[in-house]
Design an enzyme around this catalytic site. Sequence first.
Site, PDB file in Angstrom:
ATOM      1  N   ASP A   1      37.102 -53.657  92.106  1.00 27.29           N
ATOM      2  CA  ASP A   1      36.406 -54.527  91.164  1.00 27.29           C
ATOM      3  C   ASP A   1      35.110 -54.975  91.821  1.00 27.29           C
ATOM      4  O   ASP A   1      35.132 -55.717  92.809  1.00 27.29           O
ATOM      5  CB  ASP A   1      37.275 -55.732  90.800  1.00 27.29           C
ATOM      6  CG  ASP A   1      36.747 -56.481  89.592  1.00 27.29           C
ATOM      7  OD1 ASP A   1      35.503 -56.579  89.444  1.00 27.29           O
ATOM      8  OD2 ASP A   1      37.564 -56.962  88.800  1.00 27.29           O
TER       9      ASP A   1
ATOM     10  N   ILE B   1      36.398 -61.370  93.743  1.00 27.47           N
ATOM     11  CA  ILE B   1      37.260 -62.465  93.276  1.00 27.47           C
ATOM     12  C   ILE B   1      36.632 -63.128  92.050  1.00 27.47           C
ATOM     13  O   ILE B   1      35.493 -63.576  92.091  1.00 27.47           O
ATOM     14  CB  ILE B   1      37.469 -63.524  94.376  1.00 27.47           C
ATOM     15  CG1 ILE B   1      38.158 -62.913  95.592  1.00 27.47           C
ATOM     16  CG2 ILE B   1      38.300 -64.686  93.838  1.00 27.47           C
ATOM     17  CD1 ILE B   1      38.307 -63.868  96.755  1.00 27.47           C
ATOM     18  N   HIS B   2      37.425 -63.185  90.978  1.00 24.79           N
ATOM     19  CA  HIS B   2      37.011 -63.867  89.747  1.00 24.79           C
ATOM     20  C   HIS B   2      38.273 -64.220  88.974  1.00 24.79           C
ATOM     21  O   HIS B   2      39.387 -63.984  89.442  1.00 24.79           O
ATOM     22  CB  HIS B   2      36.043 -63.009  88.923  1.00 24.79           C
ATOM     23  CG  HIS B   2      36.604 -61.682  88.553  1.00 24.79           C
ATOM     24  ND1 HIS B   2      37.360 -61.484  87.426  1.00 24.79           N
ATOM     25  CD2 HIS B   2      36.552 -60.489  89.180  1.00 24.79           C
ATOM     26  CE1 HIS B   2      37.737 -60.223  87.363  1.00 24.79           C
ATOM     27  NE2 HIS B   2      37.265 -59.599  88.422  1.00 24.79           N
ATOM     28  N   GLY B   3      38.136 -64.768  87.795  1.00 21.99           N
ATOM     29  CA  GLY B   3      39.268 -65.288  87.037  1.00 21.99           C
ATOM     30  C   GLY B   3      40.410 -64.315  86.820  1.00 21.99           C
ATOM     31  O   GLY B   3      41.577 -64.669  86.975  1.00 21.99           O
TER      32      GLY B   3
ATOM     33  N   VAL C   1      42.293 -63.890  90.153  1.00 26.94           N
ATOM     34  CA  VAL C   1      43.007 -65.092  90.559  1.00 26.94           C
ATOM     35  C   VAL C   1      44.142 -65.431  89.593  1.00 26.94           C
ATOM     36  O   VAL C   1      45.268 -65.691  90.015  1.00 26.94           O
ATOM     37  CB  VAL C   1      42.021 -66.279  90.690  1.00 26.94           C
ATOM     38  CG1 VAL C   1      42.765 -67.573  90.902  1.00 26.94           C
ATOM     39  CG2 VAL C   1      41.049 -66.024  91.832  1.00 26.94           C
TER      40      VAL C   1
END
Length: 156
Positions: A8, A12-14, A17
């Site tokens: 990706d 780190i993103h919604g 997480v």
Amino acid sequence: MITMMRVDHRLIHGQVVLSWLTQYDSDAILIASDSVPADDFRKQTLKLAKPASTKLVIKTVDDAIAAITGGRTDSYRLFILTESVADACRIAEACPQIAHINLGGTRPATDAERLTATVSVTSDERTRLNALADRGLRVEARAVPSDRPIVIEGTR
């Protein structure tokens, strides 16, 4: 134990997480990138984006391979993130512990085959992913766990 490796370009993103870490009950994230370790701003941003209860390690691709094959990650339920298919393939080719690659988001390219709205692969990437699938790795494209996976079957 490695829970999954995800490609990706946003790292780190919604979705990562809220969806994937929960789905696999991961307690550590390993970001394997040759550019992030040298970028203090990106490192700080990623540290702020991770859940408080999750360990974050940022390494170059070669250092990530050494940590995985050397057993230094064995005590974690490790979720590996890479920015590119090429980096994911390098890691999977070197680390027999990798059993699952999820393609979640790649940068658009004009010479690439579109697998989903957010994932495209070049012919070289497709060849490498097919070889990994032939070796028994689960290789799929999907944004979130509830999406239907587009599975790369390999060539056999």
